[in-house]
Design a protein around this motif. Structure first.
Motif, PDB file in Angstrom:
ATOM      1  N   TYR A   1      -5.425  10.675   0.341  1.00  0.00           N
ATOM      2  CA  TYR A   1      -4.948   8.154  -0.116  1.00  0.00           C
ATOM      3  C   TYR A   1      -3.768   8.432  -0.492  1.00  0.00           C
ATOM      4  O   TYR A   1      -3.462   7.017  -0.478  1.00  0.00           O
ATOM      5  CB  TYR A   1      -6.455   7.488  -0.509  1.00  0.00           C
ATOM      6  N   GLY A   2      -4.109   8.739  -1.520  1.00  0.00           N
ATOM      7  CA  GLY A   2      -2.558   8.110  -2.453  1.00  0.00           C
ATOM      8  C   GLY A   2      -1.461   8.952  -1.850  1.00  0.00           C
ATOM      9  O   GLY A   2      -0.789   8.057  -2.368  1.00  0.00           O
ATOM     10  N   LEU A   3      -1.551  10.258  -1.757  1.00  0.00           N
ATOM     11  CA  LEU A   3       0.058  10.546  -0.788  1.00  0.00           C
ATOM     12  C   LEU A   3       0.203   9.437   0.586  1.00  0.00           C
ATOM     13  O   LEU A   3       0.852   9.520   0.809  1.00  0.00           O
ATOM     14  CB  LEU A   3      -0.102  11.882  -0.630  1.00  0.00           C
ATOM     15  N   VAL A   4      -0.883   9.100   1.235  1.00  0.00           N
ATOM     16  CA  VAL A   4      -0.696   8.327   2.332  1.00  0.00           C
ATOM     17  C   VAL A   4      -0.569   6.836   1.816  1.00  0.00           C
ATOM     18  O   VAL A   4       1.156   6.800   3.168  1.00  0.00           O
ATOM     19  CB  VAL A   4      -1.945   8.197   3.439  1.00  0.00           C
ATOM     20  N   GLY A   5      -0.934   6.143   1.061  1.00  0.00           N
ATOM     21  CA  GLY A   5       0.180   5.359   0.284  1.00  0.00           C
ATOM     22  C   GLY A   5       0.873   5.202   0.110  1.00  0.00           C
ATOM     23  O   GLY A   5       1.735   4.532   0.236  1.00  0.00           O
ATOM     24  N   LEU A   6       1.826   6.023  -0.990  1.00  0.00           N
ATOM     25  CA  LEU A   6       2.740   6.283  -1.234  1.00  0.00           C
ATOM     26  C   LEU A   6       4.037   6.768   0.079  1.00  0.00           C
ATOM     27  O   LEU A   6       5.212   6.085   0.527  1.00  0.00           O
ATOM     28  CB  LEU A   6       2.735   7.424  -1.951  1.00  0.00           C
ATOM     29  N   ALA A   7       3.752   7.274   0.503  1.00  0.00           N
ATOM     30  CA  ALA A   7       4.547   7.742   2.272  1.00  0.00           C
ATOM     31  C   ALA A   7       4.374   6.447   3.297  1.00  0.00           C
ATOM     32  O   ALA A   7       5.549   5.680   3.351  1.00  0.00           O
ATOM     33  CB  ALA A   7       3.999   9.159   3.280  1.00  0.00           C
ATOM     34  N   LEU A   8       3.620   5.488   3.496  1.00  0.00           N
ATOM     35  CA  LEU A   8       3.467   4.213   4.051  1.00  0.00           C
ATOM     36  C   LEU A   8       4.879   3.308   3.068  1.00  0.00           C
ATOM     37  O   LEU A   8       5.925   2.955   4.120  1.00  0.00           O
ATOM     38  CB  LEU A   8       1.824   3.439   3.829  1.00  0.00           C
TER      39      LEU A   8
ATOM     40  N   VAL B   1      -7.267  -3.453  -5.916  1.00  0.00           N
ATOM     41  CA  VAL B   1      -5.838  -3.314  -4.503  1.00  0.00           C
ATOM     42  C   VAL B   1      -6.051  -3.928  -3.349  1.00  0.00           C
ATOM     43  O   VAL B   1      -5.218  -3.684  -3.076  1.00  0.00           O
ATOM     44  CB  VAL B   1      -7.576  -1.580  -3.898  1.00  0.00           C
ATOM     45  N   LEU B   2      -6.869  -5.020  -3.268  1.00  0.00           N
ATOM     46  CA  LEU B   2      -6.438  -6.280  -2.727  1.00  0.00           C
ATOM     47  C   LEU B   2      -5.529  -7.328  -3.005  1.00  0.00           C
ATOM     48  O   LEU B   2      -5.170  -7.704  -2.244  1.00  0.00           O
ATOM     49  CB  LEU B   2      -8.273  -7.231  -2.299  1.00  0.00           C
ATOM     50  N   ILE B   3      -5.887  -7.116  -4.440  1.00  0.00           N
ATOM     51  CA  ILE B   3      -4.899  -7.721  -4.782  1.00  0.00           C
ATOM     52  C   ILE B   3      -2.985  -7.093  -4.665  1.00  0.00           C
ATOM     53  O   ILE B   3      -2.193  -8.017  -4.162  1.00  0.00           O
ATOM     54  CB  ILE B   3      -4.856  -8.274  -6.461  1.00  0.00           C
ATOM     55  N   SER B   4      -3.134  -5.889  -4.738  1.00  0.00           N
ATOM     56  CA  SER B   4      -2.012  -5.313  -4.173  1.00  0.00           C
ATOM     57  C   SER B   4      -1.536  -5.663  -3.403  1.00  0.00           C
ATOM     58  O   SER B   4      -0.930  -6.095  -2.337  1.00  0.00           O
ATOM     59  CB  SER B   4      -1.952  -3.692  -4.275  1.00  0.00           C
ATOM     60  N   ALA B   5      -2.824  -5.356  -2.431  1.00  0.00           N
ATOM     61  CA  ALA B   5      -2.026  -6.109  -0.484  1.00  0.00           C
ATOM     62  C   ALA B   5      -1.728  -7.473  -0.297  1.00  0.00           C
ATOM     63  O   ALA B   5      -0.921  -7.310   0.373  1.00  0.00           O
ATOM     64  CB  ALA B   5      -3.715  -5.424   0.069  1.00  0.00           C
TER      65      ALA B   5
ATOM     66  N   MET C   1      -3.774  -0.650   1.997  1.00  0.00           N
ATOM     67  CA  MET C   1      -4.871  -1.440   0.777  1.00  0.00           C
ATOM     68  C   MET C   1      -5.662  -2.272   1.404  1.00  0.00           C
ATOM     69  O   MET C   1      -6.837  -1.446   0.494  1.00  0.00           O
ATOM     70  CB  MET C   1      -3.827  -1.900   0.188  1.00  0.00           C
ATOM     71  N   LEU C   2      -5.394  -2.686   1.832  1.00  0.00           N
ATOM     72  CA  LEU C   2      -6.326  -3.860   2.434  1.00  0.00           C
ATOM     73  C   LEU C   2      -7.593  -2.700   2.860  1.00  0.00           C
ATOM     74  O   LEU C   2      -9.026  -2.986   2.701  1.00  0.00           O
ATOM     75  CB  LEU C   2      -5.734  -4.895   3.584  1.00  0.00           C
TER      76      LEU C   2
ATOM     77  N   ALA D   1       6.964  -2.581   3.521  1.00  0.00           N
ATOM     78  CA  ALA D   1       5.497  -3.649   2.461  1.00  0.00           C
ATOM     79  C   ALA D   1       4.279  -3.652   3.677  1.00  0.00           C
ATOM     80  O   ALA D   1       3.088  -3.929   3.084  1.00  0.00           O
ATOM     81  CB  ALA D   1       6.179  -4.676   2.210  1.00  0.00           C
ATOM     82  N   THR D   2       4.661  -4.420   4.943  1.00  0.00           N
ATOM     83  CA  THR D   2       3.570  -4.724   5.431  1.00  0.00           C
ATOM     84  C   THR D   2       1.989  -3.016   6.340  1.00  0.00           C
ATOM     85  O   THR D   2       1.459  -3.452   6.111  1.00  0.00           O
ATOM     86  CB  THR D   2       3.719  -5.348   6.574  1.00  0.00           C
ATOM     87  N   ALA D   3       2.958  -1.999   6.343  1.00  0.00           N
ATOM     88  CA  ALA D   3       2.104  -1.283   6.788  1.00  0.00           C
ATOM     89  C   ALA D   3       1.740  -0.558   5.316  1.00  0.00           C
ATOM     90  O   ALA D   3       0.533  -0.303   5.283  1.00  0.00           O
ATOM     91  CB  ALA D   3       3.273   0.122   7.082  1.00  0.00           C
TER      92      ALA D   3
END
Length: 120
Positions: free
Chosen positions: A55-62, A110-114, A75-76, A68-70
């Motif tokens: 999850y962390g690696l996919v998030g960083l890659a996106l 995480v929702l705030i981040s999204a 994150m959502l 930002a939108t992806a």
């Protein structure tokens, strides 16, 4: 300034989940106790370690390659994991403090981040 905060929070959250995943891979029993439901089923703890690290690696890659939108959509959706962890801890004898103070608070963060990423 908002862009720095949005990306900064998302990066920190993704790095943190990579840390947690790595902890489950390297010290599964200790990590399980920190999760809120001690366990000695190392195979399941290893699965959690792989899941969290991924999850962390996919998030960083996106964030790095899709923007930002992806990252916001990721994150959502990924907020479901700590929400599920909240329920798991409560249903398996963990404390309410751990369930809400760690897992539910993480889901909210995480929702705030999204939301921040969606504003960019």
């Amino acid at each position: 300034m908002l862009e720095i905060a949005a990306y900064g929070l998302a990066i920190v959250l993704n790095l943190f989940i990579i840390f947690i995943g790595t902890r489950f891979l390297l010290a599964p029993t200790v990590a399980a106790a920190g999760y809120g439901v001690p366990s000695t089923f190392n195979a399941y703890l290893t699965v959690k370690g792989v899941r969290d690290t991924t999850y962390g690696l996919v998030g960083l890659a996106l964030l790095a390659f899709a923007g930002a939108t992806a990252g916001a959509w990721f994150m959502l959706v990924v907020a479901l994991a700590p929400l599920g962890d909240t329920v798991i801890v409560l249903r398996n004898g963990g404390t309410r403090a751990t369930a809400f103070g760690i897992h539910f608070a993480t889901a909210v963060t995480v929702l705030i981040s999204a939301a921040l990423l969606f504003t960019l």
